[in-house]
Scaffold this active site. Structure first.
Site, PDB file in Angstrom:
ATOM      1  CD  GLU A  17      -0.157   5.754  -3.539  1.00 56.97           C
ATOM      2  OE1 GLU A  17       0.430   5.937  -2.459  1.00 56.97           O
ATOM      3  OE2 GLU A  17      -1.017   4.883  -3.707  1.00 56.97           O
ATOM      4  CG  ASP A  28      -8.189   4.943   1.007  1.00 54.29           C
ATOM      5  OD1 ASP A  28      -8.007   3.715   0.901  1.00 54.29           O
ATOM      6  OD2 ASP A  28      -7.399   5.706   1.599  1.00 54.29           O
ATOM      7  CG  ASP A  30      -1.912   0.983   1.403  1.00 58.86           C
ATOM      8  OD1 ASP A  30      -2.263   1.577   0.367  1.00 58.86           O
ATOM      9  OD2 ASP A  30      -2.399   1.213   2.524  1.00 58.86           O
TER      10      ASP A  30
HETATM   11  C1  NOJ Z   1      -4.587   3.292   2.828  1.00 57.64           C
HETATM   12  C2  NOJ Z   1      -5.261   2.194   2.076  1.00 57.64           C
HETATM   13  O1  NOJ Z   1      -5.822   2.690   0.894  1.00 57.64           O
HETATM   14  C3  NOJ Z   1      -6.277   1.516   2.957  1.00 57.64           C
HETATM   15  O2  NOJ Z   1      -6.882   0.481   2.244  1.00 57.64           O
HETATM   16  C4  NOJ Z   1      -5.622   1.007   4.209  1.00 57.64           C
HETATM   17  O3  NOJ Z   1      -6.582   0.432   5.042  1.00 57.64           O
HETATM   18  C5  NOJ Z   1      -4.934   2.160   4.932  1.00 57.64           C
HETATM   19  N1  NOJ Z   1      -3.994   2.772   4.044  1.00 57.64           N
HETATM   20  C6  NOJ Z   1      -4.207   1.706   6.197  1.00 57.64           C
HETATM   21  O4  NOJ Z   1      -3.162   0.877   5.894  1.00 57.64           O
END
Ligand code: NOJ
Length: 966
Positions: free
Chosen positions: A554, A628, A551
């Site tokens: 970017e 998200d 995650d």
């Molecule tokens: C951002 C991610 O997009 C999300 O899915 C994740 O739960 C959070 N980071 C925490 O790691």
């Protein structure tokens, strides 16, 4: 006060009214616009748009200052090389831009333009910068894995004004390279399909030294600018959100216009939240005002129908018109903006109104790097996707569990919590394959460690999961906590493997763990080191059934400009972050992929890694999700166009957080989301840490039951999904396919993005994504027969049909003419279904025939590369169903077939069974037949139970009905 005299009923009414008004005006959760640049706030984007405006205003009197020096041209082995001269002042001074046009054996063409001065390092950097001087030329080494062989048949002819190259299959393609001004028209047959620099917007901001201008003294005139009209204010440094980019190389953007004459739809360039068919960005109805932006970023609470950048970038676009598809791939990893306008065909001024043709005109603008553009001439969407995949690689053939259902939330709080969810899913007979751990499993956000209080026994947890052949995915992010004694950060800094700041020191920023460094996966040494962290002996508490989630790659930096790294940071080789930004996510994903391959000596299993950030080529490494999203109906509706777009851009293993990440979905929304998610290639429920728990068994009836049925539908169709994944892995065909892809002649379907086909199964899904809907309008593109998947109601006739869709119903049609495989025994996980018998569904077409495929292998190792798989085609015609092998025998074929020798077809269902079977109870060969005549508006269907045939063998079944019964 007068108000106090209101009777209580009136009070209540007032209160209700006030609440309604408040809810109307409560601002919806929305992106922080001020955190992200608009084109106007991005110097190079603004400059290039202004350039386009000037060209537009000047009209025919505008002439592009770029010309090929004809004497510089040479042709060798499918490649045209030369120099473009850019005239930079009235005195005729020029800048030399080396040009290479390669004609590839695959039929694609590639145009690369560099800048000689920067290439030779003959420039001076400001601020004592140690950055590289060249334009970034290594994007190819990350994105491209093949397809670069030069054509041996391409032929060039030249005269004083142009060079014409014939190339491609049977020499059907032609590139007309015009010298002055420079431009290329790509033709197929007699027509031009792609034009480069047709509008003269080619712009390569050449290197120039900064001339310090003395401020004019009072009374003095401002000196006249050399390059009139150019806005220099953003050439030398640029500030945004309190951060200043030092720009040691000055202005260096590249831009080019690419026109698709006669094409009215363009698709691709993910990732954006908007329709599949991209919108205009300057003018036009319902247009955007900013160009589509590609600058991978952690865009918090992203909004719908927007050209704003998101987490990933694939600069690949398909243009489509009736019966023709072409494409371009802009191989540049820097921040990029793409303007799209659609105009009535320029060369036909009479073509107004009905029947008139549209030209789609695009303008590609990148902050730095080369102009490196590939052109694909189709003619079908499949041809374009395939050609693009030859270059960037096809989608990984995933672990089979990876295409089943994933249960995630931020966070399962203890190992006991995980085990409890696991037990409950079993208890409620809800299938799932993978449970996920978000960042809280770690000890103080230090990856490769476990919180000793909440996860004291990870191995025990993994063992329990393994009893049901279930897996665990744990998150590992690229930011490494700056903490003394944390072995990972200690090793990384000691070996100097972190991304550097502009001074060449490890760059320090802020993310989940607080102060952190970022591993620089552009560095081969960093990849080698990263690999040492993953062996089971190094990552204590990990085991064979643990896989990884990457995650924040970017990269997301909470205190960085636009929530990412400063552009003047330095990566391996001293390339500026500016040059490589959009590749960053891919390099981290790649390092983890390499690491999972080497977890244990001799163990060669397919890695599974989910990534948030991606670039062209990421499809080779795993799955992506759309980040998200929010628990609302708009986000549910937005997911399919996004996933479809990703698919046609070569990265089909895509999904969205089921249920929505932010917020608490109402039960009907959650239920509809599971019904939709069952059709995402990557199918995972996920939720923010502040949300209420929402594991499917918590919803209560009827919701839990409906969700369970959606999950079981996914599991029963896994053989068909896996076959579609195989197809994607060999030719890039998307897993869920939009209409234009399957019906390139049907103009009515070109903008459809709320329904799609699943692989080559003929299954056409239109999940409900609107609140309160109890029906959908499903579009049928041809005159084939279609049947409701669940009750065999027939549908036919090209056009829209209303399908009833109460909450417990997923609108899903089966198209006549197809055969697809299923496994109909519900189990806890896909692993436990491995040797289950198959059901074959034959959906007879109008002509009484049907055809389909099955691909199966061990779903785990790479042995399929040595023939350890079954690949069969099933054909039904003239009353005969035949299973034929279409695989290629390899070293491990026999061994695999032996392992599958007891796997049989346990049931064959024939939808649209002939009326002549009425009253029959067996086939000629003695197989038991159960025939159900058409009634109550449902089609006739039949089943053959226990036909006694094996999945890995050739066989034929005669469907003529038993003789003595006739
Ligand atoms: C951002 C991610 O997009 C999300 O899915 C994740 O739960 C959070 N980071 C925490 O790691």
């Amino acid at each position: 006060m007068r108000l106090s005299l209101l009777p209580s009923a009136q009070w209540t009414a007032c209160f209700v009214l006030l609440s309604v008004l408040c809810s109307l005006f409560t601002p919806a959760v929305s992106v922080k616009y001020e955190n992200f640049k608009t084109c106007d706030q991005s110097g190079f984007c603004k400059r290039n748009r202004a350039y386009a405006d000037r060209a537009g205003q000047l009209g025919s009197s505008f002439e592009s200052p770029y010309q090929i020096a004809p004497e510089s041209l040479s042709w060798k082995n499918g490649q045209l090389q030369g120099v473009i001269l850019k005239t930079i002042d009235a005195a005729g001074e020029t800048v030399r831009l080396p040009l290479t046009i390669s004609f590839l054996a695959s039929g694609s063409a590639r145009v690369v333009i560099d800048e000689e001065k920067r290439q030779k390092g003959e420039i001076e950097l400001r601020h004592n910068s140690i950055a590289r001087k060249e334009r970034y030329n290594e994007a190819e080494s990350w994105a491209i894995v093949g397809g670069l062989d030069l054509s041996t048949t391409a032929k060039e002819e030249r005269d004083a004004t142009k060079s014409i190259v014939k190339y491609g299959p049977d020499g059907q393609f032609e590139a007309v390279v015009t010298f002055a001004p420079f431009g290329i028209d790509f033709k197929r047959g007699d027509a031009t399909h792609v034009k480069l620099n047709d509008r003269g917007l080619l712009n390569m901001e050449h290197w120039r030294p900064k001339v310090e201008k003395a401020e004019p003294k009072e009374g003095e005139e401002t000196p006249v600018q050399v390059q009139q009209g150019e806005d220099e204010s953003t050439w030398w440094d640029e500030s945004f959100g309190g951060a200043t980019d030092s720009k040691p190389r000055g202005p260096e953007s590249v831009a080019l216009d690419i026109t698709f004459p006669g094409y009215d739809h363009v698709y691709g360039i993910p990732e954006h939240a908007g329709p599949l068919s991209l919108k205009e960005t300057r003018g036009g109805s319902g247009h955007h005002t900013d160009p589509y932006r590609l600058y991978n970023a952690d865009v918090f609470e992203y909004i719908m129908d927007s050209p704003m950048t998101l987490y990933g970038a694939i600069p690949f676009m398909q243009a489509h018109k009736k019966d023709s598809t072409v494409g371009v791939f802009w191989l540049n990893a820097a921040e990029t903006w793409i303007d799209i306008i659609k105009e009535k065909e320029s060369h036909n001024p009479l073509s107004l109104g009905i029947g008139s043709k549209i030209d789609t005109k695009t303008h590609w603008i990148s902050e730095s790097g080369l102009i490196d553009v590939f052109v694909f001439l189709g003619p079908t969407p499949k041809d374009v996707t395939k050609a693009y995949g030859e270059l960037t690689g096809y989608s990984q053939l995933p672990q089979e569990f990876a295409i089943a259902y994933h249960q995630c939330r931020w966070n399962y709080i203890t190992d006991e919590d995980v085990k409890d969810v696991d037990r409950k899913m079993t208890k409620y007979q809800i299938p799932y394959d993978v449970i996920w751990l978000d960042i809280e499993y770690t000890d103080d956000r230090k990856y490769f460690t476990w919180d000793p209080l909440t996860f004291p026994d990870p191995i025990g947890m993994l063992k329990q999961l393994d009893q049901s052949d279930r897996k665990l995915v744990a998150i590992i992010d690229p930011h490494i906590k700056k903490k003394d004694g944390y072995h990972v950060v200690d090793e990384m800094t000691k070996k100097d493997l972190a991304v550097h700041n502009k001074e060449g020191k490890p760059y320090e920023g802020w993310c989940w763990p607080g102060s952190s460094y970022w591993v620089d996966c552009f560095n081969p040494a960093a990849i080698s080191w990263w690999k040492t962290l993953f062996p089971y002996s190094a990552f204590k508490g990990s085991a064979e059934n643990l896989f990884i989630w990457n995650d924040m790659n970017e990269p997301s930096v909470f205190n960085g400009p636009e929530t990412t790294m400063p552009k003047d940071n330095l990566h391996h080789g001293n390339w500026e972050h500016r040059d490589v930004h959009n590749l960053n996510g891919l390099t981290f994903h790649n390092a983890t992929y390499q690491a999972l391959l080497s977890r244990k000596k001799g163990e060669l299993r397919r890695p599974f890694i989910l990534t948030r950030s991606f670039y062209a080529g990421s499809q080779r490494l795993g799955a992506m999700w759309t980040g998200d999203n929010q628990a609302n109906w708009d986000h549910l509706a937005a997911a399919f166009p996004m996933i479809l777009n990703n698919g046609i851009a070569g990265f089909p293993f895509a999904g969205a957080d089921v249920g929505g990440f932010f917020g608490n979905p109402e039960k009907d929304l959650l239920t509809r989301w599971y019904q939709a998610g069952a059709f995402y290639p990557f199918f995972r429920g996920h939720a923010h840490i502040d949300t209420r728990r929402r594991e499917p068994y918590l919803a209560g009836e009827p919701y839990t039951g409906i969700i369970t049925r959606a999950l079981r539908l996914r599991y029963s169709l896994l053989p068909s999904w896996y076959t579609a994944f195989h197809e994607a892995s060999v030719d890039g065909t998307p897993i869920i396919r939009p209409h234009y892809f399957e019906y390139p002649s049907d103009e009515q379907g070109f903008a459809i993005d709320d329904q799609f086909f699943i692989g080559s199964t003929g299954l056409l899904a239109h999940p409900v994504v609107t609140q309160g809907a109890d029906s959908v309008e499903i579009y049928i593109p041809d005159d084939e027969l279609y049947y409701d998947y669940f009750d065999y109601t027939p549908y036919s006739g090209q056009g829209k049909h209303t399908m009833s869709a109460p909450l417990d119903k997923i609108p899903l049609l089966m198209q006549g003419g197809h055969i697809f495989p299923r496994k109909d025994r519900p189990r806890r996980s896909s692993g436990l279904m491995k040797f289950d018998p198959y059901t074959l569904v034959i959906v007879l077409g109008k002509d009484g025939t049907a055809k389909g495929e099955l691909y199966v292998d061990d779903g785990d190792s790479f042995e399929y590369e040595q023939g350890a798989y079954i690949h069969r085609v099933f054909q039904y015609s003239n009353d005969i169903l035949e299973s034929k092998n279409i695989g290629t025998k390899g070293k491990l074929t026999d061994k695999y077939l032996k392992s599958m020798k007891d796997v049989v077809v346990e049931r064959i269902i024939i939808v649209g069974a002939p009326a002549s079977w009425t009253g029959k109870s067996s086939l000629k060969g003695g197989e038991e037949l159960e025939y159900h005549a058409a009634e109550g508006g449902k089609a006739a269907w039949a089943t053959v139970k226990k036909p006694g045939v094996k999945i890995g063998e050739d066989w034929k079944i005669d469907f003529s009905v038993s003789h003595d019964e006739v």
